[in-house]
Design an enzyme around this catalytic site. Structure first.
Site, PDB file in Angstrom:
ATOM      1  N   ARG A 160      14.819  -2.315  -7.204  1.00  0.00           N
ATOM      2  CA  ARG A 160      14.447  -1.158  -6.378  1.00  0.00           C
ATOM      3  C   ARG A 160      15.245  -1.170  -5.079  1.00  0.00           C
ATOM      4  NH1 ARG A 160       8.337   0.632  -5.068  1.00  0.00           N
ATOM      5  NH2 ARG A 160       8.052  -1.490  -4.289  1.00  0.00           N
ATOM      6  N   ARG A 171      -6.693   1.522  -2.362  1.00  0.00           N
ATOM      7  CA  ARG A 171      -6.295   0.253  -2.958  1.00  0.00           C
ATOM      8  C   ARG A 171      -7.451  -0.736  -2.996  1.00  0.00           C
ATOM      9  NH1 ARG A 171      -0.515   0.739  -1.759  1.00  0.00           N
ATOM     10  NH2 ARG A 171       0.631  -0.843  -2.885  1.00  0.00           N
ATOM     11  N   LYS A 223       4.427   4.651  -9.431  1.00  0.00           N
ATOM     12  CA  LYS A 223       3.524   5.624  -8.808  1.00  0.00           C
ATOM     13  C   LYS A 223       4.287   6.588  -7.910  1.00  0.00           C
ATOM     14  CE  LYS A 223       1.158   2.469  -6.644  1.00  0.00           C
ATOM     15  NZ  LYS A 223       1.917   1.296  -7.108  1.00  0.00           N
ATOM     16  N   ARG A 262      13.582  -3.824  -0.012  1.00  0.00           N
ATOM     17  CA  ARG A 262      12.458  -4.040   0.909  1.00  0.00           C
ATOM     18  C   ARG A 262      12.131  -5.526   0.990  1.00  0.00           C
ATOM     19  NH1 ARG A 262       8.036   0.127  -1.308  1.00  0.00           N
ATOM     20  NH2 ARG A 262       6.744  -1.683  -0.878  1.00  0.00           N
ATOM     21  N   ARG A 265       1.828  -9.812  -4.445  1.00  0.00           N
ATOM     22  CA  ARG A 265       1.295  -8.443  -4.461  1.00  0.00           C
ATOM     23  C   ARG A 265       0.604  -8.153  -5.792  1.00  0.00           C
ATOM     24  NH1 ARG A 265       6.418  -5.130  -3.075  1.00  0.00           N
ATOM     25  NH2 ARG A 265       5.067  -3.322  -3.257  1.00  0.00           N
TER      26      ARG A 265
HETATM   27  P1  ADP Z   1       5.495   2.189  -7.083  1.00  0.00           P
HETATM   28  O1  ADP Z   1       5.416   3.365  -6.167  1.00  0.00           O
HETATM   29  O2  ADP Z   1       4.411   2.158  -8.118  1.00  0.00           O
HETATM   30  O3  ADP Z   1       5.591   0.900  -6.340  1.00  0.00           O
HETATM   31  P2  ADP Z   1       8.217   3.113  -7.676  1.00  0.00           P
HETATM   32  O4  ADP Z   1       8.046   4.548  -8.069  1.00  0.00           O
HETATM   33  O5  ADP Z   1       8.798   2.834  -6.346  1.00  0.00           O
HETATM   34  O6  ADP Z   1       6.842   2.304  -7.923  1.00  0.00           O
HETATM   35  O7  ADP Z   1       9.114   2.425  -8.820  1.00  0.00           O
HETATM   36  C1  ADP Z   1       9.482   1.027  -8.725  1.00  0.00           C
HETATM   37  C2  ADP Z   1      10.955   0.871  -9.145  1.00  0.00           C
HETATM   38  O8  ADP Z   1      11.089   1.136 -10.549  1.00  0.00           O
HETATM   39  C3  ADP Z   1      11.905   1.845  -8.450  1.00  0.00           C
HETATM   40  O9  ADP Z   1      13.154   1.207  -8.250  1.00  0.00           O
HETATM   41  C4  ADP Z   1      12.032   3.006  -9.436  1.00  0.00           C
HETATM   42  O10 ADP Z   1      13.278   3.675  -9.302  1.00  0.00           O
HETATM   43  C5  ADP Z   1      11.917   2.280 -10.781  1.00  0.00           C
HETATM   44  N1  ADP Z   1      11.210   3.067 -11.811  1.00  0.00           N
HETATM   45  C6  ADP Z   1      10.198   3.960 -11.642  1.00  0.00           C
HETATM   46  N2  ADP Z   1       9.769   4.459 -12.823  1.00  0.00           N
HETATM   47  C7  ADP Z   1      10.517   3.850 -13.783  1.00  0.00           C
HETATM   48  C8  ADP Z   1      10.548   3.933 -15.233  1.00  0.00           C
HETATM   49  N3  ADP Z   1       9.710   4.727 -15.908  1.00  0.00           N
HETATM   50  N4  ADP Z   1      11.441   3.138 -15.864  1.00  0.00           N
HETATM   51  C9  ADP Z   1      12.259   2.309 -15.175  1.00  0.00           C
HETATM   52  N5  ADP Z   1      12.299   2.193 -13.828  1.00  0.00           N
HETATM   53  C10 ADP Z   1      11.430   2.943 -13.129  1.00  0.00           C
HETATM   54  P1  ADP Z   2       4.282  -0.098  -3.753  1.00  0.00           P
HETATM   55  O1  ADP Z   2       4.575   1.381  -3.912  1.00  0.00           O
HETATM   56  O2  ADP Z   2       5.434  -0.936  -4.146  1.00  0.00           O
HETATM   57  O3  ADP Z   2       3.017  -0.519  -4.409  1.00  0.00           O
HETATM   58  P2  ADP Z   2       3.515   0.641  -1.107  1.00  0.00           P
HETATM   59  O4  ADP Z   2       4.646   1.296  -0.448  1.00  0.00           O
HETATM   60  O5  ADP Z   2       2.462   1.505  -1.700  1.00  0.00           O
HETATM   61  O6  ADP Z   2       4.098  -0.338  -2.216  1.00  0.00           O
HETATM   62  O7  ADP Z   2       2.813  -0.393  -0.139  1.00  0.00           O
HETATM   63  C1  ADP Z   2       3.524  -1.399   0.540  1.00  0.00           C
HETATM   64  C2  ADP Z   2       2.547  -2.260   1.317  1.00  0.00           C
HETATM   65  O8  ADP Z   2       1.874  -1.455   2.315  1.00  0.00           O
HETATM   66  C3  ADP Z   2       1.424  -2.880   0.498  1.00  0.00           C
HETATM   67  O9  ADP Z   2       1.817  -4.092  -0.126  1.00  0.00           O
HETATM   68  C4  ADP Z   2       0.360  -3.097   1.573  1.00  0.00           C
HETATM   69  O10 ADP Z   2       0.657  -4.219   2.379  1.00  0.00           O
HETATM   70  C5  ADP Z   2       0.520  -1.870   2.445  1.00  0.00           C
HETATM   71  N1  ADP Z   2      -0.364  -0.760   2.007  1.00  0.00           N
HETATM   72  C6  ADP Z   2       0.028   0.466   1.527  1.00  0.00           C
HETATM   73  N2  ADP Z   2      -1.039   1.220   1.224  1.00  0.00           N
HETATM   74  C7  ADP Z   2      -2.143   0.461   1.504  1.00  0.00           C
HETATM   75  C8  ADP Z   2      -3.549   0.669   1.380  1.00  0.00           C
HETATM   76  N3  ADP Z   2      -4.071   1.811   0.887  1.00  0.00           N
HETATM   77  N4  ADP Z   2      -4.373  -0.340   1.785  1.00  0.00           N
HETATM   78  C9  ADP Z   2      -3.894  -1.491   2.277  1.00  0.00           C
HETATM   79  N5  ADP Z   2      -2.582  -1.757   2.391  1.00  0.00           N
HETATM   80  C10 ADP Z   2      -1.705  -0.797   2.016  1.00  0.00           C
END
Ligand code: ADP
Ligand code: ADP
Ligand code: ZN
Length: 214
Positions: free
Chosen positions: A127, A88, A13, A160, A171
């Protein structure tokens, strides 16, 4: 243009939201980034949020909704934004909807980035995050120019705390229970679009561009 990114933790995302933000000149709003910035600065909000984040749990809606509504009320969000990690929960989505309806506005697209759970745990272990500027890397797919150092701001990259495998599994469970129902919520509003998030990130973005430019 107001866009919501849906999908499991690690689906990509944030990666896609940043590309959308660059391409269309709208801000990328990540509640996770806002919480991490607060943790880094030792604010009261940060200290409260951290207790939940470290366990892989959601931060309570009472804490989350207000910071998001304040953020999207800022001047730079006037022409739209891409939300990453919010909403979320169904209550979060309802509050956002009501706030927008009050302004005569609505969400234009909810883009679900689909990636099976098996792929997620592997992806998260690779990541690396910059807690200074929010940039995200992957040791195989998106390596920084210099190992362990952010290309953008030169700060140290970290795994992280909540990207350790045990926490990622938690999660994912929370995602399926509390966040996945949003797919139907936005489907019912006629704004849901899905993309295959297992493709190369450039191909995922091409699919998103096609949706936004249709
Ligand atoms: P989210 O915001 O949904 O948690 P991220 O954008 O941080 O996800 O992506 C999670 C991990 O996967 C990061 O280390 C990112 O660089 C990697 N990643 C993102 N998109 C892809 C993809 N299409 N293929 C492989 N790795 C990816
Ligand atoms: P990822 O991109 O890997 O899904 P985020 O950076 O979006 O992770 O979120 C990390 C953490 O921050 C979540 O696991 C949650 O604990 C908290 N968080 C982020 N956004 C929200 C939300 N909209 N509601 C509740 N908790 C949140
Ligand atoms: Zn950085």
């Amino acid at each position: 243009m107001k866009i919501i990114m849906l999908g499991a933790p690690g689906a990509g995302k944030g990666t896609q939201a940043k590309m959308i933000a660059d391409r269309y000149g709208i801000p990328h709003v990540s509640t996770g980034d806002i919480f991490r910035a607060n943790i880094k600065n030792g604010t009261k909000l940060g200290m409260e949020a951290k207790q939940y984040m470290d366990k892989g749990l959601l931060v309570p809606d009472e804490l989350t909704v207000k910071i998001l509504l304040d953020r999207v009320a800022e001047e730079d969000c006037r022409n739209g934004y891409v939300l990453d990690g919010f909403p979320r929960t169904i209550p979060q989505a309802e509050v956002l909807d009501e706030a927008l309806a009050g302004l005569g506005e609505k969400i234009d697209y909810a883009i679900d980035v689909e990636v099976p759970d098996e792929n997620i745990v592997k992806r998260m272990g690779g990541r690396r995050a910059c807690l200074s500027c929010g940039a995200t890397y992957h040791i195989e797919h998106v390596p920084p120019k210099k190992e362990g150092v952010c290309d953008v701001c030169g700060q140290e990259l970290v795994l992280r705390d909540d990207d350790k495998p045990e926490t990622v599994r938690n999660r994912l469970k929370v995602y399926h229970e509390q966040t996945q129902p949003l797919i139907e919520f936005y489907q019912a509003k006629g704004v849901l679009k899905s993309v295959d998030g297992t493709m190369d990130m450039k191909d995922v973005f091409a699919a998103i561009e096609k949706i936004l430019e249709a």
